[in-house]
Design a protein around this motif. Structure first.
Motif, PDB file in Angstrom:
ATOM      1  N   ASN A   1      85.026  33.655  16.504  1.00  0.00           N
ATOM      2  CA  ASN A   1      84.727  32.288  16.075  1.00  0.00           C
ATOM      3  C   ASN A   1      86.021  31.611  15.641  1.00  0.00           C
ATOM      4  O   ASN A   1      86.588  31.930  14.598  1.00  0.00           O
ATOM      5  N   ASP A   2      86.495  30.665  16.433  1.00  0.00           N
ATOM      6  CA  ASP A   2      87.754  29.967  16.143  1.00  0.00           C
ATOM      7  C   ASP A   2      87.650  29.138  14.867  1.00  0.00           C
ATOM      8  O   ASP A   2      88.527  29.183  14.010  1.00  0.00           O
ATOM      9  N   HIS A   3      86.597  28.330  14.767  1.00  0.00           N
ATOM     10  CA  HIS A   3      86.395  27.527  13.561  1.00  0.00           C
ATOM     11  C   HIS A   3      84.965  27.018  13.492  1.00  0.00           C
ATOM     12  O   HIS A   3      84.246  27.007  14.490  1.00  0.00           O
ATOM     13  N   ILE A   4      84.575  26.622  12.295  1.00  0.00           N
ATOM     14  CA  ILE A   4      83.301  25.938  12.084  1.00  0.00           C
ATOM     15  C   ILE A   4      83.600  24.592  11.443  1.00  0.00           C
ATOM     16  O   ILE A   4      84.655  24.423  10.812  1.00  0.00           O
ATOM     17  N   ALA A   5      82.694  23.640  11.630  1.00  0.00           N
ATOM     18  CA  ALA A   5      82.969  22.286  11.158  1.00  0.00           C
ATOM     19  C   ALA A   5      81.778  21.682  10.431  1.00  0.00           C
ATOM     20  O   ALA A   5      80.620  21.951  10.764  1.00  0.00           O
TER      21      ALA A   5
END
Length: 303
Positions: free
Chosen positions: A48-52
């Motif tokens: 998971n690269d990022h969450i926003a």
């Protein structure tokens, strides 16, 4: 994803992801297709690269409030971004270790909206006279997890939702969805050579019937060419409004990111490349178009 990690931060992230996965059908659709094609064996192999998250820039809310949760769990505040056309501020946050995703927090610059829109937002948030995060025990994983889905204001009326959407679709999304996880991001460069670029992965996605955000092109590329992103179009979901009324609105979506190796590390063998060797951070021009994954210009063709 984080495998066999039972740390407090991993548990908080899990409480976020479970409802999101249930509500966003493309999550399971993409995962199932990846398993069927042999790209992964199970979802725990996905990085998971990022969450926003999206927030409202009003007193006691917004980034200044929301970031306290992640700073408490070891995240470090990084670069600031300004989206003039969408009237947004944003920051990204680096995780305490590479096992966890980056965080991207944005907030609506409510003061930049018309008086009509400001009045609507104020009516829903005026009763919030203290920062709700300050009342949380940030060491209580369950309480923190519940907070993300706890209503901080009443459901909007359809009329107010539509009125906000005319000026800011971001504002309308937040007034209904609140702190709901906006998207998570699959790191495609972690896959085998057949699927390890956004170009290749997009071809795979479209072969599986996944609709992609075309704003700014299906692939959003940073000026240095080292960050490439694409995203699904948010599916329309039936949502409840004040008074028991219902209407379809845009839900959340899935993003895909490719972080290329920095020039000074291109001599490294692929097996030696770590996160620190790749392009980090975000790109405002890319993010500006990714935001539109929930906008009607995209969703009206991606139901």
């Amino acid at each position: 994803m984080i495998t066999n990690d039972f740390s407090p931060l991993a548990r908080v992230l899990d409480t976020l992801f479970t409802p999101y996965k249930t509500r966003v059908p493309d999550v399971e659709k993409v995962t199932a297709a990846m398993i069927a094609r042999g790209i992964i064996n199970n979802e725990n192999e996905i990085v998971n690269d990022h969450i926003a998250f999206r927030t409202l820039g009003v007193p006691n809310l917004g980034i200044a409030s929301f970031e306290k949760i992640f700073l408490h769990y070891g995240y470090e505040k990084k670069d600031y971004y300004f989206f003039e056309g969408k009237k947004l501020n944003a920051y990204w946050y680096a995780p305490p270790s590479d096992a966890y995703p980056r965080i991207f927090l944005s907030e609506l610059r409510v003061q930049d909206l018309s008086q009509k829109s400001r009045n609507i937002i104020h009516e829903y948030t005026k009763h919030i006279t203290s920062d709700p995060v300050d009342a949380l025990d940030l060491n209580d994983v369950q309480a923190v997890g519940d907070f993300f889905y706890r209503p901080l204001w009443q459901l909007p009326t359809i009329s107010d939702y539509n009125s906000l959407a005319e000026e800011s679709e971001y504002a309308a999304w937040v007034i209904h969805n609140r702190y709901y996880l906006n998207h998570y991001t699959i790191s495609v460069h972690e896959f085998s050579e057949e699927f390890n670029t956004v170009e290749k992965f997009n071809i795979f996605l479209e072969s599986e019937g996944i609709s992609l955000n075309t704003s700014g092109g299906k692939i959003k590329t940073s000026p240095d060419g080292l960050l490439k992103q694409s995203s699904t179009i948010a599916k329309m979901v039936e949502a409840a409004f004040f008074g028991g009324q219902k209407m379809e609105i845009a839900g959340s979506y899935v993003e895909f990111a490719e972080r290329l190796v920095l020039p000074e590390f291109r001599h490294l063998e692929p097996s030696s490349i770590e996160r620190k060797h790749r392009r980090d951070g975000f790109e405002s021009a890319n993010a500006d178009k990714i935001f539109e994954s929930t906008y009607s210009e995209q969703t009206k063709g991606g139901k």
